[in-house]
Write a protein that holds these residues in place. Structure first.
Motif, PDB file in Angstrom:
ATOM      1  N   ALA A  45       9.649  -0.743   3.224  1.00 19.53           N
ATOM      2  CA  ALA A  45       9.188  -1.073   1.880  1.00 19.53           C
ATOM      3  C   ALA A  45       7.988  -0.201   1.549  1.00 19.53           C
ATOM      4  CB  ALA A  45       8.826  -2.553   1.793  1.00 19.53           C
ATOM      5  N   ARG A  46       8.012   0.386   0.358  1.00 21.17           N
ATOM      6  CA  ARG A  46       6.985   1.349  -0.017  1.00 21.17           C
ATOM      7  C   ARG A  46       5.726   0.640  -0.506  1.00 21.17           C
ATOM      8  NH1 ARG A  46       7.848   6.649  -3.940  1.00 21.17           N
ATOM      9  NH2 ARG A  46       5.784   7.544  -3.583  1.00 21.17           N
ATOM     10  N   THR A  47       4.584   1.075   0.024  1.00 13.94           N
ATOM     11  CA  THR A  47       3.296   0.499  -0.369  1.00 13.94           C
ATOM     12  C   THR A  47       2.338   1.530  -0.932  1.00 13.94           C
ATOM     13  OG1 THR A  47       2.586   0.738   1.939  1.00 13.94           O
ATOM     14  CG2 THR A  47       3.436  -1.424   1.267  1.00 13.94           C
ATOM     15  N   ASP A  48       2.676   2.823  -0.812  1.00 16.69           N
ATOM     16  CA  ASP A  48       1.832   3.905  -1.317  1.00 16.69           C
ATOM     17  C   ASP A  48       2.664   4.738  -2.268  1.00 16.69           C
ATOM     18  OD1 ASP A  48       0.024   6.687   0.271  1.00 16.69           O
ATOM     19  OD2 ASP A  48       0.347   6.138  -1.823  1.00 16.69           O
ATOM     20  N   TYR A  49       2.256   4.738  -3.545  1.00 18.07           N
ATOM     21  CA  TYR A  49       3.066   5.406  -4.556  1.00 18.07           C
ATOM     22  C   TYR A  49       2.483   6.753  -4.983  1.00 18.07           C
ATOM     23  CZ  TYR A  49       5.898   1.262  -4.785  1.00 18.07           C
ATOM     24  OH  TYR A  49       6.747   0.232  -4.464  1.00 18.07           O
ATOM     25  N   TYR A  50       1.508   7.264  -4.228  1.00 20.52           N
ATOM     26  CA  TYR A  50       0.943   8.573  -4.522  1.00 20.52           C
ATOM     27  C   TYR A  50       1.580   9.591  -3.588  1.00 20.52           C
ATOM     28  CZ  TYR A  50      -2.474   5.971  -7.184  1.00 20.52           C
ATOM     29  OH  TYR A  50      -3.076   5.146  -8.094  1.00 20.52           O
ATOM     30  N   GLY A  51       2.614  10.260  -4.037  1.00 23.37           N
ATOM     31  CA  GLY A  51       3.272  11.239  -3.202  1.00 23.37           C
ATOM     32  C   GLY A  51       4.756  10.985  -3.087  1.00 23.37           C
ATOM     33  N   GLY A  52       5.411  11.806  -2.309  1.00 25.19           N
ATOM     34  CA  GLY A  52       6.853  11.761  -2.219  1.00 25.19           C
ATOM     35  C   GLY A  52       7.399  10.541  -1.511  1.00 25.19           C
ATOM     36  N   ARG A  83       4.355   6.763   3.161  1.00 20.14           N
ATOM     37  CA  ARG A  83       4.352   5.974   1.931  1.00 20.14           C
ATOM     38  C   ARG A  83       4.789   4.530   2.158  1.00 20.14           C
ATOM     39  NH1 ARG A  83       1.165   9.431   0.793  1.00 20.14           N
ATOM     40  NH2 ARG A  83       1.935  11.528   0.358  1.00 20.14           N
ATOM     41  N   TYR A  84       5.189   4.201   3.340  1.00 21.66           N
ATOM     42  CA  TYR A  84       5.801   2.900   3.603  1.00 21.66           C
ATOM     43  C   TYR A  84       4.953   2.091   4.583  1.00 21.66           C
ATOM     44  CZ  TYR A  84       9.614   5.165   1.254  1.00 21.66           C
ATOM     45  OH  TYR A  84      10.370   5.822   0.311  1.00 21.66           O
ATOM     46  N   GLY A  85       4.551   0.919   4.138  1.00 25.52           N
ATOM     47  CA  GLY A  85       3.672   0.097   4.966  1.00 25.52           C
ATOM     48  C   GLY A  85       4.379  -0.998   5.725  1.00 25.52           C
ATOM     49  N   TYR A  86       5.622  -1.283   5.359  1.00 25.16           N
ATOM     50  CA  TYR A  86       6.377  -2.337   6.038  1.00 25.16           C
ATOM     51  C   TYR A  86       7.671  -1.747   6.572  1.00 25.16           C
ATOM     52  CZ  TYR A  86       3.164  -5.263   3.403  1.00 25.16           C
ATOM     53  OH  TYR A  86       2.039  -5.829   2.868  1.00 25.16           O
ATOM     54  N   TRP A  87       7.946  -2.064   7.829  1.00 23.69           N
ATOM     55  CA  TRP A  87       9.114  -1.515   8.510  1.00 23.69           C
ATOM     56  C   TRP A  87       9.869  -2.601   9.251  1.00 23.69           C
ATOM     57  CZ3 TRP A  87      10.539   3.633   8.323  1.00 23.69           C
ATOM     58  CH2 TRP A  87       9.606   4.504   7.762  1.00 23.69           C
ATOM     59  N   GLY A  88      11.183  -2.412   9.331  1.00 15.13           N
ATOM     60  CA  GLY A  88      11.976  -3.269  10.195  1.00 15.13           C
ATOM     61  C   GLY A  88      11.938  -2.767  11.624  1.00 15.13           C
ATOM     62  N   GLN A  89      12.616  -3.491  12.504  1.00 17.05           N
ATOM     63  CA  GLN A  89      12.598  -3.157  13.923  1.00 17.05           C
ATOM     64  C   GLN A  89      13.616  -2.066  14.275  1.00 17.05           C
ATOM     65  OE1 GLN A  89      14.235  -5.651  12.653  1.00 17.05           O
ATOM     66  NE2 GLN A  89      16.230  -5.557  13.647  1.00 17.05           N
ATOM     67  N   GLY A  90      14.516  -1.774  13.364  1.00 22.54           N
ATOM     68  CA  GLY A  90      15.517  -0.742  13.585  1.00 22.54           C
ATOM     69  C   GLY A  90      16.832  -1.303  14.088  1.00 22.54           C
ATOM     70  N   VAL A  91      17.905  -0.617  13.764  1.00 22.67           N
ATOM     71  CA  VAL A  91      19.241  -1.004  14.213  1.00 22.67           C
ATOM     72  C   VAL A  91      19.988   0.255  14.637  1.00 22.67           C
ATOM     73  CG1 VAL A  91      20.210  -0.904  11.876  1.00 22.67           C
ATOM     74  CG2 VAL A  91      21.305  -2.324  13.613  1.00 22.67           C
TER      75      VAL A  91
END
Length: 123
Positions: free
Chosen positions: A96-103, A109-117
């Protein structure tokens, strides 16, 4: 918290759909993306979707084969993967994106991540 599901082992040419569910916050407030990572390599951008779902972006390597979508009412983001190739084998992460300054294509740009699959495509 983000939780991915839907990974597995498939043969080349087959399809998989990954799901990412958000809990504890409303996913509709965030743009979202999928990234993937192979051991020993940097995490790479796969697909991005805006908060409303009106705009999507893809890495060249998956364009035309993968589709990102979302159901905000259910706090879900999906990645439909068709015509899978051996080189798509990786751990896939929802973010989930938390920083909207940049690409949108950089992990910073993403402050929240899942554990991966894990997605494994055999030849």
């Amino acid at each position: 918290q983000l939780t991915e599901s839907g990974g597995g082992l498939v043969q080349a040419g087959e399809s998989l759909r990954l799901s990412c569910e958000a809990s504890g916050r409303s996913f509709r407030d965030y743009a979202a993306a999928w990234f993937r990572q192979i051991p020993g390599r940097q995490r790479e951008f796969v697909a991005h979707i805006t908060e409303s779902g009106s705009t999507t972006n893809y890495a060249d390597s998956v364009k035309g084969r993968f589709t990102i979508s979302r159901e905000n009412a259910r706090n879900l983001v999906y990645l439909q993967m068709n015509n899978l190739k051996v080189e798509d084998t990786a751990v896939y992460y929802c973010a989930a994106r938390t920083d909207y300054y940049g690409g949108y294509y950089t992990t910073r740009r993403y402050g929240y991540w899942g554990q991966g699959v894990q997605v494994t495509v055999s030849s």
